[in-house]
Write a protein that holds these residues in place. Structure first.
Motif, mmCIF file in Angstrom:
data_model
loop_
_atom_site.group_PDB
_atom_site.id
_atom_site.type_symbol
_atom_site.label_atom_id
_atom_site.label_comp_id
_atom_site.label_asym_id
_atom_site.label_seq_id
_atom_site.Cartn_x
_atom_site.Cartn_y
_atom_site.Cartn_z
ATOM 1 N N UNK A 30 0.636 -1.149 -0.015
ATOM 2 C CA UNK A 30 -0.086 0.204 0.085
ATOM 3 C C UNK A 30 0.816 1.536 -0.137
ATOM 4 N N UNK A 31 0.566 2.029 -1.012
ATOM 5 C CA UNK A 31 1.473 3.175 -0.935
ATOM 6 C C UNK A 31 0.355 4.603 -0.775
ATOM 7 N N UNK A 32 1.137 5.467 0.178
ATOM 8 C CA UNK A 32 0.598 6.688 0.697
ATOM 9 C C UNK A 32 1.299 8.130 0.442
ATOM 10 N N UNK A 33 0.525 9.055 0.222
ATOM 11 C CA UNK A 33 1.151 10.230 -0.006
ATOM 12 C C UNK A 33 0.343 11.504 0.333
ATOM 13 N N UNK A 46 -4.062 12.442 3.221
ATOM 14 C CA UNK A 46 -3.292 11.414 2.805
ATOM 15 C C UNK A 46 -3.927 10.603 1.912
ATOM 16 N N UNK A 47 -3.394 10.345 0.786
ATOM 17 C CA UNK A 47 -4.105 9.681 -0.298
ATOM 18 C C UNK A 47 -3.461 8.095 -0.330
ATOM 19 N N UNK A 48 -4.128 7.350 -0.433
ATOM 20 C CA UNK A 48 -3.513 5.811 -0.402
ATOM 21 C C UNK A 48 -3.962 4.959 -1.565
ATOM 22 N N UNK A 49 -3.060 4.196 -2.224
ATOM 23 C CA UNK A 49 -3.423 3.177 -3.144
ATOM 24 C C UNK A 49 -2.799 2.038 -3.090
ATOM 25 N N UNK A 50 -3.256 0.918 -3.600
ATOM 26 C CA UNK A 50 -2.593 -0.334 -3.929
ATOM 27 C C UNK A 50 -1.203 -0.013 -4.556
ATOM 28 N N UNK A 51 -0.190 -0.654 -4.187
ATOM 29 C CA UNK A 51 0.915 -0.250 -4.992
ATOM 30 C C UNK A 51 1.247 -0.820 -6.474
#
Length: 64
Positions: A30-33, A46-51
């Protein structure tokens, strides 16, 4: 993950600018930014996506 500071993302609500370094959790799955609204400065998320997911990014070319 190739997101960089200053990259811009868009969703159905607004356009966002990356203001924090991206990081991953869950063993890199999981990636966050941290992003800030371009239209409403001071509004952050903070947005999150599956890598494995692709994220559309607009990046300005720097000259020099």
């Amino acid at each position: 993950m190739e997101l960089k500071l200053g990259d811009r993302l868009a969703d159905e609500r607004t356009e966002w600018q990356v203001i924090g370094r991206p990081y991953t959790t869950a063993g890199g799955k999981t990636a966050h930014v941290r992003v800030e609204s371009v239209n409403n400065p001071g509004v952050t998320e903070i947005r999150s996506w599956g890598s494995h997911e692709r994220v559309g990014v607009k990046r300005e070319e720097r000259k020099g």
